[in-house]
Design a protein around this motif. Structure first.
Motif, PDB file in Angstrom:
ATOM      1  N   ARG A   1     -31.005  24.380  14.459  1.00 12.53           N
ATOM      2  CA  ARG A   1     -30.242  23.112  15.050  1.00 12.53           C
ATOM      3  C   ARG A   1     -30.873  22.128  15.878  1.00 12.53           C
ATOM      4  O   ARG A   1     -31.741  22.704  16.391  1.00 12.53           O
ATOM      5  N   ALA A   2     -30.588  20.928  16.035  1.00  7.31           N
ATOM      6  CA  ALA A   2     -31.186  20.104  16.721  1.00  7.31           C
ATOM      7  C   ALA A   2     -31.209  20.611  18.392  1.00  7.31           C
ATOM      8  O   ALA A   2     -30.165  21.079  19.001  1.00  7.31           O
TER       9      ALA A   2
ATOM     10  N   SER B   1     -35.270  29.556  24.820  1.00  7.87           N
ATOM     11  CA  SER B   1     -33.894  28.710  25.344  1.00  7.87           C
ATOM     12  C   SER B   1     -32.866  28.793  24.227  1.00  7.87           C
ATOM     13  O   SER B   1     -31.820  27.853  24.311  1.00  7.87           O
ATOM     14  N   GLY B   2     -33.162  29.580  23.008  1.00  4.75           N
ATOM     15  CA  GLY B   2     -32.406  29.357  21.843  1.00  4.75           C
ATOM     16  C   GLY B   2     -32.422  28.007  21.152  1.00  4.75           C
ATOM     17  O   GLY B   2     -31.227  27.537  20.676  1.00  4.75           O
ATOM     18  N   GLY B   3     -33.363  27.482  21.367  1.00  3.78           N
ATOM     19  CA  GLY B   3     -33.482  26.090  20.575  1.00  3.78           C
ATOM     20  C   GLY B   3     -33.197  24.803  21.458  1.00  3.78           C
ATOM     21  O   GLY B   3     -33.077  23.693  21.054  1.00  3.78           O
ATOM     22  N   ARG B   4     -32.536  25.147  22.526  1.00  2.00           N
ATOM     23  CA  ARG B   4     -31.745  24.176  23.508  1.00  2.00           C
ATOM     24  C   ARG B   4     -32.959  23.071  24.106  1.00  2.00           C
ATOM     25  O   ARG B   4     -32.513  21.826  23.948  1.00  2.00           O
ATOM     26  N   LEU B   5     -34.035  23.605  24.212  1.00  2.00           N
ATOM     27  CA  LEU B   5     -35.162  22.804  24.684  1.00  2.00           C
ATOM     28  C   LEU B   5     -36.542  22.727  23.686  1.00  2.00           C
ATOM     29  O   LEU B   5     -36.933  23.963  23.504  1.00  2.00           O
TER      30      LEU B   5
ATOM     31  N   ASP C   1     -31.075  26.704  34.738  1.00  2.00           N
ATOM     32  CA  ASP C   1     -31.681  27.776  34.038  1.00  2.00           C
ATOM     33  C   ASP C   1     -32.775  27.535  33.191  1.00  2.00           C
ATOM     34  O   ASP C   1     -33.640  28.363  32.965  1.00  2.00           O
ATOM     35  N   LEU C   2     -32.657  26.394  32.541  1.00  2.00           N
ATOM     36  CA  LEU C   2     -33.761  25.938  31.784  1.00  2.00           C
ATOM     37  C   LEU C   2     -34.931  25.627  32.795  1.00  2.00           C
ATOM     38  O   LEU C   2     -36.228  25.771  31.996  1.00  2.00           O
ATOM     39  N   GLN C   3     -35.030  25.135  33.896  1.00  2.00           N
ATOM     40  CA  GLN C   3     -35.928  24.877  34.568  1.00  2.00           C
ATOM     41  C   GLN C   3     -36.694  25.967  35.160  1.00  2.00           C
ATOM     42  O   GLN C   3     -37.809  25.901  34.921  1.00  2.00           O
TER      43      GLN C   3
END
Length: 339
Positions: free
Chosen positions: A30-31, A63-67, A260-262
């Protein structure tokens, strides 16, 4: 690039590359919620580029593809100064940048470039992973930058020449030496009695070939990756300066990422910086024999006369004023009394 060199790189990074392949296969299709670009000036198959790609793959997977961070080596997004401008404007999300270039914003960023200060890597990491590195990162926040905690290694810089072997300090006198665009590099080589001038590294091979410069100075891996051994016969192991690359982002861009991504990006790039240091050391230790086989002749000048010249000529006193007493004291706490 020779097959031997490529095998050396891949062997050193084999475990990481295998992991990267696993990460890529596991990445959701996914995007991405956030898409970043990461720029660097290292050649595409430099060990540091290999490790940067691994870090990007880890971020994508964990990140599960989030980033999604796409890596662009070899100045694909512009030169170092261009990329720094893009980061500050928000047009480029992340960059691995040499400390000398960062000093165009904040002079203290180049304090690790003080000539003949570090004698070994124990001193380097004690300073840059400790209070001195923390001070530099804090100063960079004043210019809208976010900096990861662990600096990436680019190696101790050595001197190469085309027609004159440098065996001791007097052999440097009057040499036309190419240096990066950074005031401390110019100041250092003038103090040594050379004639330094700046040029883009992508133009350097031709400049050396046509004798625009007598020599240049860079970390040993660059002699292989940029094929400088074809136009430089001699290498003097001066270890006159250590250079590192900070991983930076712009504050406004960074603020778009959830906490959380940072935290994840910081953790992964800090971990991969530690691996990069180890792999670059392994690669550098083997590349000297390869360069000798290509016809390069090495010498090991006594460093003491170089250090004495910097003291006698006022180099250390000048740069202590520029960096400030606090930063200078932190440097000396990891090296020795310089002034």
């Amino acid at each position: 690039m020779s097959h031997l060199t490529r095998r050396t790189i891949l062997k050193g990074a084999a475990a990481g590359l295998a992991a990267a392949g696993a990460f890529s296969l596991a990445t959701p299709s996914r995007a991405a919620e956030f898409s970043f670009k990461l720029g660097a000036d290292w050649p595409s198959d430099h060990p540091s580029s290999v490790q940067a790609r691994i870090a990007c793959d880890r971020v994508r997977t964990e990140s599960g593809g989030r980033l999604d961070i796409q890596f662009f080596p070899n100045n694909q997004l512009g030169g170092d100064t261009d990329m720094l401008s893009q980061v500050r404007q928000g047009a480029l999300e992340m960059m691995l940048i040499p400390t000398g270039v960062l000093s165009t914003l904040s002079p203290v960023a180049a304090i690790n470039n003080v000539g003949m200060a570090f004698d070994n890597y124990d001193q380097v990491w004690n300073a840059m992973d400790g209070a001195l590195g923390a001070m530099v990162r804090n100063e960079l926040t004043k210019f809208g930058l976010v900096t990861m905690d662990r600096i990436w290694d680019n190696g101790f810089r050595q001197l190469t020449t085309g027609s004159k072997q440098v065996n001791d300090f007097k052999d440097v006198q009057g040499l036309k030496i190419r240096v990066p665009v950074s005031p401390i590099f110019i100041s250092l080589w003038k103090a040594f009695g050379a004639s330094p001038a700046s040029a883009n590294i992508n133009e350097l091979y031709t400049a050396l070939q046509t004798k625009v410069f007598d020599g240049q100075e860079n970390a040993i891996p660059h002699l292989q990756f940029y094929r400088f051994y074809e136009v430089q016969k001699y290498c003097a192991l001066t270890s006159h300066m250590w250079e590192g690359f900070w991983m930076i982002s712009g504050r406004k861009v960074w603020a778009r990422l959830p906490a959380d991504l940072q935290d994840m990006v910081q953790r992964i790039f800090n971990e991969e910086a530690m691996t990069q240091r180890r792999l670059l050391a392994q690669f550098s230790s083997g590349i000297k024999e390869k360069l000798i086989s290509e016809g390069m002749i090495f010498s090991s000048p006594d460093r003491a006369p170089f250090q004495e010249a910097l003291t006698r000529g006022g180099f250390y006193a000048e740069w202590r004023k520029i960096f400030g007493d606090e930063a200078w004291s932190l440097l000396e706490s990891s090296t020795r009394k310089l002034v």
